[in-house]
Design a protein around this motif. Structure first.
Motif, PDB file in Angstrom:
ATOM      1  N   TYR A 111      -0.919  -1.195   1.733  1.00  0.00           N
ATOM      2  CA  TYR A 111      -0.255  -1.130   3.038  1.00  0.00           C
ATOM      3  C   TYR A 111       0.360  -2.494   3.299  1.00  0.00           C
ATOM      4  O   TYR A 111      -0.327  -3.526   3.238  1.00  0.00           O
ATOM      5  CB  TYR A 111      -1.244  -0.776   4.144  1.00  0.00           C
ATOM      6  N   LYS A 137       2.933   1.384   1.042  1.00  0.00           N
ATOM      7  CA  LYS A 137       3.139   2.065   2.314  1.00  0.00           C
ATOM      8  C   LYS A 137       3.437   0.999   3.360  1.00  0.00           C
ATOM      9  O   LYS A 137       2.534   0.291   3.811  1.00  0.00           O
ATOM     10  CB  LYS A 137       1.906   2.883   2.707  1.00  0.00           C
ATOM     11  N   ILE A 140       4.119  -0.238   6.864  1.00  0.00           N
ATOM     12  CA  ILE A 140       3.837   0.242   8.222  1.00  0.00           C
ATOM     13  C   ILE A 140       4.957  -0.114   9.195  1.00  0.00           C
ATOM     14  O   ILE A 140       5.063   0.493  10.253  1.00  0.00           O
ATOM     15  CB  ILE A 140       2.487  -0.282   8.750  1.00  0.00           C
ATOM     16  N   TYR A 167       2.118   5.495   8.551  1.00  0.00           N
ATOM     17  CA  TYR A 167       1.259   4.667   7.696  1.00  0.00           C
ATOM     18  C   TYR A 167       0.357   3.773   8.545  1.00  0.00           C
ATOM     19  O   TYR A 167      -0.797   3.533   8.206  1.00  0.00           O
ATOM     20  CB  TYR A 167       2.089   3.815   6.740  1.00  0.00           C
ATOM     21  N   GLU A 210      -2.491   5.788   9.662  1.00  0.00           N
ATOM     22  CA  GLU A 210      -3.471   5.926   8.578  1.00  0.00           C
ATOM     23  C   GLU A 210      -4.397   4.712   8.538  1.00  0.00           C
ATOM     24  O   GLU A 210      -5.614   4.852   8.393  1.00  0.00           O
ATOM     25  CB  GLU A 210      -2.766   6.056   7.222  1.00  0.00           C
TER      26      GLU A 210
END
Length: 93
Positions: free
Chosen positions: A9, A34, A36, A42, A45
């Motif tokens: 992330y 991913k 954000i 994301y 998540e």
């Protein structure tokens, strides 16, 4: 080398995120990024994992927060040529 499931992330303008991605590429580790900043789902998540900052790297079921090169290596099973190798010998008198 063992195949790992790696998800990173990241967010825009995050120098530590860039370092994590650079190291993974250097070590020829496949990963899914991913971002954000570009996809708010994301970030949701990450929030569900009680994490609110980047980089956050998930390797199989283990998480590595921030840029921790030695922990990334250990989790990925990459031999570290640093000062704490198994080949170090300590002598006591």
């Amino acid at each position: 080398m063992t195949q790992h499931s790696v998800i990173v992330y990241t967010s825009d303008q995050c120098s530590h995120c860039e370092k994590v991605l650079a190291k993974l590429s250097e070590w020829n580790i496949e990963y899914k990024e991913k971002n954000i900043s570009q996809d708010k789902s994301y970030f949701k998540e990450l929030q569900s994992q009680k994490i609110y900052g980047t980089p956050a790297t998930f390797i199989n079921d283990e998480k590595v927060l921030g840029f921790q090169e030695r922990k990334l290596k250990r989790t990925l099973g990459i031999q570290d040529a640093g000062r704490f190798q198994d080949t170090d010998t300590i002598h006591f008198s």
